[in-house]
Write an enzyme that holds these catalytic residues in place. Structure first.
Site, short mmCIF file in Angstrom:
data_model
loop_
_atom_site.label_atom_id
_atom_site.label_comp_id
_atom_site.label_asym_id
_atom_site.label_seq_id
_atom_site.Cartn_x
_atom_site.Cartn_y
_atom_site.Cartn_z
N HIS A 175 -17.37 79.14 23.66
CA HIS A 175 -16.55 79.71 22.59
C HIS A 175 -16.66 81.22 22.47
O HIS A 175 -15.71 81.88 22.05
CB HIS A 175 -16.83 78.98 21.28
CG HIS A 175 -16.16 77.64 21.29
ND1 HIS A 175 -14.83 77.48 21.01
CD2 HIS A 175 -16.60 76.43 21.68
CE1 HIS A 175 -14.49 76.23 21.19
NE2 HIS A 175 -15.55 75.56 21.59
N ARG A 189 -7.04 74.17 17.31
CA ARG A 189 -8.34 73.50 17.17
C ARG A 189 -8.71 73.45 15.69
O ARG A 189 -9.39 74.35 15.18
CB ARG A 189 -9.42 74.26 17.95
CG ARG A 189 -9.25 74.25 19.47
CD ARG A 189 -10.38 75.02 20.12
NE ARG A 189 -10.52 74.75 21.53
CZ ARG A 189 -10.11 75.57 22.51
NH1 ARG A 189 -9.53 76.70 22.22
NH2 ARG A 189 -10.30 75.25 23.77
N ARG A 210 -4.37 69.55 16.72
CA ARG A 210 -5.36 68.60 17.23
C ARG A 210 -6.23 68.15 16.07
O ARG A 210 -6.73 68.99 15.31
CB ARG A 210 -6.23 69.25 18.31
CG ARG A 210 -7.30 68.28 18.80
CD ARG A 210 -8.03 68.81 20.00
NE ARG A 210 -9.04 69.80 19.62
CZ ARG A 210 -9.82 70.39 20.51
NH1 ARG A 210 -9.68 70.14 21.80
NH2 ARG A 210 -10.72 71.27 20.13
N GLU A 216 -9.15 64.23 28.62
CA GLU A 216 -10.32 65.06 28.91
C GLU A 216 -11.57 64.22 29.18
O GLU A 216 -12.64 64.76 29.43
CB GLU A 216 -10.56 66.06 27.78
CG GLU A 216 -10.65 65.47 26.39
CD GLU A 216 -10.85 66.53 25.31
OE1 GLU A 216 -11.17 67.68 25.63
OE2 GLU A 216 -10.69 66.19 24.13
N ASN A 221 -11.48 71.64 30.29
CA ASN A 221 -12.86 72.10 30.03
C ASN A 221 -13.79 70.89 29.98
O ASN A 221 -14.86 70.88 30.58
CB ASN A 221 -12.96 72.86 28.69
CG ASN A 221 -12.02 74.04 28.63
OD1 ASN A 221 -11.57 74.52 29.66
ND2 ASN A 221 -11.72 74.51 27.44
N ASP A 222 -13.36 69.88 29.21
CA ASP A 222 -14.20 68.68 29.12
C ASP A 222 -14.01 67.76 30.31
O ASP A 222 -14.96 67.10 30.74
CB ASP A 222 -13.91 67.94 27.80
CG ASP A 222 -14.68 68.56 26.64
OD1 ASP A 222 -15.90 68.74 26.78
OD2 ASP A 222 -14.06 68.89 25.62
N ARG A 246 -20.91 71.83 30.10
CA ARG A 246 -20.01 72.99 30.08
C ARG A 246 -20.68 74.23 29.49
O ARG A 246 -20.16 75.33 29.61
CB ARG A 246 -18.71 72.66 29.33
CG ARG A 246 -18.86 72.47 27.85
CD ARG A 246 -17.57 71.97 27.22
NE ARG A 246 -16.75 73.05 26.70
CZ ARG A 246 -15.61 72.87 26.04
NH1 ARG A 246 -15.15 71.64 25.82
NH2 ARG A 246 -14.91 73.86 25.59
N CYS A 291 -4.26 72.31 28.33
CA CYS A 291 -4.74 73.31 27.38
C CYS A 291 -6.17 73.75 27.68
O CYS A 291 -6.78 74.46 26.90
CB CYS A 291 -4.61 72.82 25.94
SG CYS A 291 -5.50 71.28 25.63
C1 PEP Z 1 -10.74 71.14 26.77
O1 PEP Z 1 -11.71 70.39 26.70
O2 PEP Z 1 -10.22 71.52 27.85
C2 PEP Z 1 -10.12 71.67 25.54
C3 PEP Z 1 -9.02 72.39 25.57
O3 PEP Z 1 -10.74 71.41 24.36
P1 PEP Z 1 -12.05 72.16 23.83
O4 PEP Z 1 -12.29 73.35 24.73
O5 PEP Z 1 -11.76 72.55 22.41
O6 PEP Z 1 -13.11 71.11 23.93
MG MG Z 2 -12.25 69.38 24.88
#
Ligand code: PEP
Ligand code: MG
Length: 630
Positions: A224, A331, A367, A466, A489-490, A500, A537
């Site tokens: 983040h 988010r 979301r 994800e 990402n997940d 991650r 995303c």
């Molecule tokens: C992801 O996991 O790719 C995603 C967009 O959600 P976050 O990064 O908020 O977990």
């Molecule tokens: Mg995610």
């Protein structure tokens, strides 16, 4: 309570506002430390080293004459923290959460604990540490007493007590800083923040502060801190091991978010070079921004919708400024973070409505909250788990607290009256979850209708893909979900079993891994077969090379942090769909991430060199253009 605090309450000495040296070690002048490029750009300025609990603070050594004043500040903070807890406790007593008030009463007792107070006073008097530093140090010391004696020891009572001590330390720190929400000390001049880690709430507080760059000891490109720095358009280097040890508050720093390195107390020559690089990057970014109103079409004329990921309502405007075609990921968990009570329906409705109206008639994908894992919210009491990323998180947490979840769904349904709204569920791993959420959404719609309130006639309900199980079952999900959004990402974290947040493994967590490419291809195929929209995303969409691969795999909708939109638009305007498809077909035959990345880079890196380097530079040779992606 220790009388020491009461005695010191009327000391006249004001706390110091200057930042004397803070750290225990210091790097030699000109030392360079490497990390991970979190956000592009180059900044030069003084460092503010902040502490490493969840609330952040400036570490200051104090003068002897300030000892009593600092002790008095702690006493005031204890009173303030107690008053806040009492207020919350009174409010809770009147409501459905009254069972939690004994916990708050226990916290009140802990705030008066002599062990804690003695440790704080010792740190202020003997070690000459400012109040914040002393509080954080004392609570860390005490919480360590509750650490397991062996790796196999799993006593949940002991773990809870450790969390309680940390919570109390956190409340005290926040009370010391005089504001429950904003924990970064007010900055009077442009400053580079150096921290172990920054919570989403900390970085959110920086929107109003003149922080010109961020450096953290932990983190990756998808953590983040990086996401927020890119949203704020300031350079960031994350994962710099030992940054807190090597950098002192007040040290001059160069933060090079293009190369992923920081220089401590740089030479004049290094500063001059950094200023040139910074100016070149800024001119380049401004040039890109000037094309924001051009359509995002490939060189062969195929349109690709670029939408923005946002975390804070204020970012909706930023998204439009960067040419976003709506919001592909809001988010909403950020509404729950860093507060003791949860946002009620009206508060949520007003915020969603503001975001939706700001971008209307463009679409907004809301979301539902993704809390748990690396996204901690103190308004939820989450169980202590060995693997929080695999635990009670996101939709699992929502379905375990249907009343809390319904409040959010009511607010979203009401907000749908103001624009083109879609609702998306995070971390779905099985069809049962989608069906359960569908039931709750139907109930929320019925409730809003019964109250006679307006809403959109149709509110599409989609799922994030994800979790690998959802990717594998995409053809089944596509029968009932109204859209897909790939959360890479997940998906990368869970498919490759790589945390991650781990910077040491970050280079292995490649979006070019052939397993990820194949999973994406399967999800796109399933969506197409069932004629439902599919977007992405995850941070993969904001990488210029990866974006060409995604277009080749069939994606026509990409959502990313607003700051990346101009760059991705420019990249896609330089390639044709046929070229992207050729590259994607070859990528699907590859056996390693390196091979996939190599194919994409050989096809497009020479053409995208300036974008990949983050400056207007052109490569001296084709081989150099490939170097920039290594
Ligand atoms: C992801 O996991 O790719 C995603 C967009 O959600 P976050 O990064 O908020 O977990
Ligand atoms: Mg995610």
């Amino acid at each position: 309570m220790a009388s020491e605090f009461d005695d010191a309450m009327d000391s006249p000495e004001p706390p110091s506002s200057v930042f004397p040296p803070s750290s225990d070690g210091s790097a030699p002048a000109g030392a360079v430390f490497r990390g991970i490029p979190g956000s592009p750009g180059v900044a030069i300025g003084p460092a503010l080293v902040i502490g490493d609990t969840r609330a952040v603070y400036a570490r200051r050594h104090i003068h002897t004459t300030q000892v009593e004043a600092e002790i008095a500040r702690v006493a005031e903070a204890v009173l303030a923290a107690k008053n806040t807890l009492k207020e919350v406790s009174q409010r809770l007593e009147a409501g459905p959460a009254r069972d939690t008030t004994p916990i708050l009463d226990a916290y009140l007792v802990m705030l008066s604990d002599p062990l804690l107070h003695e440790a704080i006073v010792r740190k202020i008097k003997d070690e000459r540490k400012c109040a914040e530093w002393a509080v954080a140090g004392a609570s860390e010391e005490i919480s360590k007493l509750f650490l397991p004696q062996s790796p196999n020891e799993k006593d949940s009572y002991i773990t809870e007590r450790r969390h309680d001590v940390e919570f109390i330390g956190d409340r005290l720190l926040r009370a010391l800083m005089g504001d429950a929400g904003v924990s970064i000390p007010r900055l009077s001049e442009p400053t580079i923040i150096v921290a172990r880690d920054l919570s989403p709430a900390d970085t959110a507080g920086m929107v109003k502060e003149p922080a010109i760059a961020l450096v953290t000891e932990v983190g990756t490109r998808t953590s983040h801190t990086s996401i927020m720095a890119r949203a704020l358009e300031i350079p960031a280097v994350v994962g710099v091991e030992g940054a807190l040890f090597h950098v002192r508050t007040g040290d001059m720093l160069i933060v090079d978010g293009l190369r992923g390195e920081i220089t401590v107390r740089p030479s004049e020559i290094a500063v001059a070079d950094a200023m040139t690089r910074s100016a070149r990057h800024l001119a380049f970014a401004r040039g890109l921004l000037s094309t924001r109103n051009l359509p995002c079409v490939t060189a062969c004329g195929v349109g690709v919708a670029l939408r923005a990921n946002v975390e804070l309502p204020a970012e909706a405007i930023l998204a439009l400024d960067h040419g976003a075609d709506g919001i592909g990921l809001y988010r909403t968990e950020f509404l729950y973070i860093d507060r003791v009570t949860q946002p009620d329906e009206d508060e949520q409705y007003e915020i969603y409505r503001a975001v939706i109206e700001a971008v209307a008639p463009r679409p907004v994908t809301l979301r539902t909250f993704d809390i748990g894992g690396d996204k901690f919210a103190s308004s939820f009491r989450l169980p202590a788990e060995m693997n929080p990323a695999l635990g009670l998180r996101a939709v699992r947490l929502a379905l375990s607290q249907p009343e809390v979840f319904l409040t959010q769904l009511h607010a979203m349904v009401r907000a749908s009256a103001h624009g083109d709204v879609r609702i998306m569920i995070p971390m779905v791993s099985g069809m049962d979850e989608l069906r359960e959420v569908r039931k709750l959404l139907t109930r929320a719609i019925r409730d809003i209708d019964a109250r006679g309130l307006p809403r959109a006639e149709k509110i599409p309900l989609g799922v994030m893909i994800e979790v690998p199980s959802a990717a594998v079952m995409a053809d089944v999900f596509a029968r009932e979900a109204e859209f897909f959004s790939l959360g890479t990402n997940d998906l990368i974290q869970y498919a490759l079993a790589i945390d991650r947040t781990s910077q040491s493994l970050a280079s292995l967590a490649s979006p070019f891994d052939p397993s990820i490419v194949r999973l994406i291809a399967g999800v796109v195929r399933a969506a197409r077969d069932h004629s439902i929209p599919v977007s992405i995303c995850g941070a993969m969409a904001s990488d210029a090379l990866a974006a060409t691969l995604l277009v080749g795999l069939g994606l026509r909708e990409l959502s990313m942090e607003a700051a990346a939109i101009p760059e991705i638009k420019e990249a896609l305007r330089r390639v044709t769909v046929a070229e992207c498809e050729t590259v994607a077909s070859a990528a699907l035959m590859c056996d390693t991430a390196e091979a996939v990345e190599g194919i994409v880079a050989r096809a497009f890196a020479p053409r995208l060199y300036d974008l990949l380097a983050g400056s207007g530079e052109q490569p001296p040779s084709e081989a150099d253009s490939l170097d920039v992606v290594r």
